[in-house]
Structures are given as structure tokens and as C-alpha cells.
Scaffold this motif. Structure first.
Motif, PDB file in Angstrom:
ATOM      1  N   LEU A  85      15.466 -22.534 -11.607  1.00 34.27           N
ATOM      2  CA  LEU A  85      13.938 -23.023 -12.228  1.00 34.27           C
ATOM      3  C   LEU A  85      14.250 -23.456 -13.491  1.00 34.27           C
ATOM      4  CD1 LEU A  85      11.786 -20.109 -10.904  1.00 34.27           C
ATOM      5  CD2 LEU A  85      11.674 -22.558 -10.288  1.00 34.27           C
ATOM      6  N   LEU A 121      10.191 -30.239 -10.738  1.00 38.33           N
ATOM      7  CA  LEU A 121       9.810 -29.094 -10.089  1.00 38.33           C
ATOM      8  C   LEU A 121       8.550 -29.184  -9.123  1.00 38.33           C
ATOM      9  CD1 LEU A 121      10.455 -26.204 -12.463  1.00 38.33           C
ATOM     10  CD2 LEU A 121      11.867 -26.805 -10.713  1.00 38.33           C
ATOM     11  N   LYS A 179       7.096 -24.072  -7.435  1.00 42.34           N
ATOM     12  CA  LYS A 179       8.000 -23.611  -8.104  1.00 42.34           C
ATOM     13  C   LYS A 179       7.793 -23.728  -9.581  1.00 42.34           C
ATOM     14  CE  LYS A 179      11.923 -23.600  -5.377  1.00 42.34           C
ATOM     15  NZ  LYS A 179      12.264 -24.679  -4.445  1.00 42.34           N
ATOM     16  N   LEU A 228       7.975 -20.529 -12.192  1.00 49.09           N
ATOM     17  CA  LEU A 228       8.575 -20.889 -13.689  1.00 49.09           C
ATOM     18  C   LEU A 228       7.648 -20.139 -14.406  1.00 49.09           C
ATOM     19  CD1 LEU A 228      10.793 -21.852 -15.469  1.00 49.09           C
ATOM     20  CD2 LEU A 228       9.356 -24.016 -15.478  1.00 49.09           C
TER      21      LEU A 228
END
Ligand code: ZN
Length: 400
Positions: free
Chosen positions: A270, A278, A282, A286
Motif C-alpha cells: 500500500l 490503488l 486498497k 491505506l
């Protein structure tokens, strides 16, 4: 299409086929002089008097199922009245010193370009050392000579060519990817030997030299090309920043409670992926990770912000931005970033010069992939000249 006599395959200027004999897997093609054409010097084409005659033979490509074809031919030896060299005449279709026809050597070379020498040797029923020697001779003959005039930018890198510590220094034309120089060693001197061969005019045309920040080539460039600007490789610098993120993540993991570790776990991907790459889920992960850990948030933001240096069009603005970034990195309290900021401050000129010259190591990276494959094929590189010409041929032909 026309019908040909098999003898036509062996028609060489100044010679005629006397006979062709075959037995099992071997054939002999016997030539004699064509009486109408006097033997000529292979260097300057003057007529050589038939004082001393001899015989010689070369190997040729396979004929149908016959793997080994020898061509036997008469020779004349003597001092050439034209160029005064001591010469032995032979058809121009034969290599001047090797016992093989050019067409056979070209076939061997074509094979050697795609398969390891040992395998080529097995298929063609010749020795592996012949494969290498034919291949090298063909490449030396066919690869254009190096022209160092008018080159705008160079790329310098070190490359490991043998297992353990055998390095060579390679120099490429940064615009075309053409390999220009290869020398044993990875010290500045391995580059300096090349730079010293350049004429003053050639030196003047070189505006920039791209290299890795960690290498030993900076001084050699400064000494030999005082007008050229050094450009530290962008991708290596981004990699350095990513390594700082990763170091931060590891030290945070080591210091984290078991409860906090569950946020850091799996965070490497990440943190190191560009935010724009991303996917939605995701991105959420993060954000969770960053909310849980201040240091990782800082490291991540520094990483994302570093890239912006390269978006500037003016060197001055890029330099100002880099100075701000370094100040933030120093204040961040993160050791890996503080170390990076000190290094980047020292080399800010070489970092932002990218903005002007736009040199990246892309050409070196694709070259590196070639090196590994070619070394594997040549089964090691005991002969650096051979490796050089093989690689050079590849980089020149790619542009042709
Ligand atoms: Zn001559």
C-alpha cells in the motif's frame, strides 16, 4: 524460379568446380583456377604472379543431408606487387583468415544470436570455440563502426558480468541506446579511459551524462567533460525514497504493540504503490493504516511529494521545490528520510538537471536485460571483446 546445376552453388569468381565428391555425411567440393581470370590480391586486387602455388580448404554450410562440406581450392602465395603485402589468394566469399566461407559463418552467427554456443555447436557439428570465433568475426565485420560525433547525452552504468565481483563499466548513447564503450572495472577510471579518447569537439557536443547517484563516475565526468551536466537517474532516486519508506515501516513494526501491528501488516504494498494505481478498497486500507500511524503517514506523504520534483519545467523551480522537500524530510524526525535529505541536498544540482535534459535509465534497463541473456548464450564471457561486439550489435540493430 530457375533450374540450377548444383555446381552453381559453388561458383566463386576466378574459380571453377572441378568435381564434387560425397560419402555418407561428408562432401568435398574441389575447385580449380578459372584460366581466364588471373589470381588477384585479396587486399588491393592487383594480379599476383603464379610463382608459388599451394592448396587450402574451408568449411561450408550443409548441403541437403550432408552436414560437413569442405571446399578445396588452389592458392597463390607471394608478395603483392600492388600493396607489397605477403598474401595468399582465396575467393572473396571466404573469410580472409578463417577456414570457413562467409555464408557458413553468417549462418553460425545467426544461430549464435538465439541459442547458446554449445547447442549451436552440437546442431552444426562444429566446435563451440568455432561458433564463438565465427560469430565474433561476423559481428565485427557487420556492425557499423562507432561514431562519437555529435552525441548529445551519455548514460553510464556498472554491470556485473560474471558471478561474484566482476564488473564492467558500460557507456551508452542516451538517445539511441547504442553501446559505445565497455571496460573492465566499475571505478571512475574505467569511464575516464573512454572519455579521454574523445576529441575536443566531441566533448563539447555532450550536454549531459546520466548515471546512478551511488556510482563512482561523477568525478571522471567532472574532470573530462567540464561542460557536461550530470543527471542522477530518476528511477534510482525514486527507489531510494521507496527504500526510506520501507525502512520506516520496518522500524515502526519493530516498535509497535501487537495491537498496532495488525495495521502495519501487509502495508508495504500500500505504501509503495503510487496512490493513483490503488483501487478503491486498497485506498481505504491505506487510509486506515495512515490514521493508525503518524510516522508512516509522514513517510508516505514524503514519498508521494518527491515525485513532483520531476513535474517542473524550470530547473530553478525544481531546485526550490527539492530544497523544500529536503527541509520537510529533515524535520520529519524519520531517520531514513533525514539521511536521504542530506544526500539529496548535496546532489540537488544533479537531481534537478533531469528537468532540463530528460535522461532516464530506460535504455540501460532494456540493455541490462539483453546482457543477462547474451551472457547466458555465450556461456560466460571469458572474452570481453566478444561480449562487447555481441551487445553492441544488438543495440545498433535495434535502432536500424
Ligand atoms: Zn595487394
Amino acid at each position: 524460379m530457375k533450374t540450377i546445376n548444383i555446381k552453381a552453388l559453388y561458383s566463386f569468381e576466378g574459380y571453377v568446380v572441378e568435381e564434387i565428391r560425397c560419402e555418407e555425411s561428408c562432401a568435398q567440393v574441389k575447385l580449380r583456377f578459372d584460366k581466364r581470370i588471373p589470381p588477384k590480391c585479396p587486399r588491393c586486387h592487383s594480379v599476383i604472379p603464379k610463382n608459388k602455388t599451394g592448396k587450402s580448404c574451408v568449411i561450408d554450410s550443409a548441403l541437403a543431408h550432408i552436414n560437413t562440406v569442405w571446399i578445396l581450392f588452389p592458392t597463390v602465395q607471394g608478395r603483392c606487387p600492388g600493396c607489397e603485402h605477403f598474401v595468399t589468394t582465396r575467393p572473396k566469399e571466404f573469410h580472409p583468415t578463417k577456414k570457413a566461407t562467409w555464408r557458413h559463418m553468417r549462418l553460425v552467427s545467426a544461430w549464435a544470436g538465439v541459442a547458446p554456443a554449445i547447442q549451436v555447436a552440437e546442431i552444426l557439428d562444429i566446435s563451440a570455440s568455432s561458433v564463438r570465433s565465427y560469430d565474433k568475426a561476423v559481428l565485427e565485420h557487420d556492425t557499423p563502426t562507432i561514431n562519437l560525433d555529435g552525441i548529445r547525452a551519455l548514460l553510464v552504468d556498472e554491470k556485473s558480468v560474471r558471478r561474484k565481483h566482476n564488473y564492467v563499466t558500460v557507456v551508452l548513447n542516451a538517445d539511441t541506446g547504442e553501446l559505445l564503450h565497455m571496460h573492465e572495472g566499475k571505478k571512475g577510471e574505467s569511464l575516464a579511459v573512454f572519455l579521454r579518447t574523445l576529441s575536443e569537439e566531441q566533448k563539447r557536443s555532450i550536454e549531459a551524462v546520466g548515471m546512478d547517484r551511488g556510482g563512482a563516475y561523477k568525478r571522471a565526468v567532472e574532470q573530462n567533460l567540464p561542460d557536461a551536466e550530470i543527471v542522477f537517474d530518476r528511477f534510482h532516486l525514486v527507489m531510494n525514497v521507496n527504500q526510506a519508506v520501507d525502512e520506516t515501516r520496518r522500524s515502526e513494526w519493530n516498535n509497535a504493540s501487537i495491537e498496532d501491528r495488525k495495521f502495519i501488516k501487509g502495508g508495504r504494498f500500500l505504501l509503495l504503490t503510487n496512490s493513483s494505481n490503488l483501487a478503491g478498497e486498497k485506498k481505504g486500507k491505506l487510509r486506515e493504516l495512515m490514521a493508525a500511524n503518524q510516522s508512516l503517514t509522514t513517510a508516505y506523504l514524503l514519498k508521494e511529494q518527491f515525485q513532483a520534483v520531476y513535474h517542473y519545467k524550470s530547473v530553478g523551480w525544481a531546485k526550490r521545490y527539492l530544497a523544500q522537500w529536503c527541509a520537510l524530510a529533515l524535520e520529519s524526525g524519520l531517520k531514513p528520510f533525514a539521511r536521504l535529505a542530506r544526500g539529496f541536498t548535496k546532489s540537488s544540482r544533479q537531481i534537478v538537471s533531469y528537468v532540463k535534459h530528460k535522461i532516464t535509465s530506460g535504455k540501460i534497463e532494456s540493455f541490462n536485460n539483453q546482457v543477462a541473456r547474451i551472457i547466458h548464450r555465450s556461456c560466460g564471457v571469458s572474452d570481453l571483446d566478444y561480449l562487447f561486439i555481441r551487445l553492441r550489435h544488438k543495440t545498433v540493430m535495434r535502432n536500424a
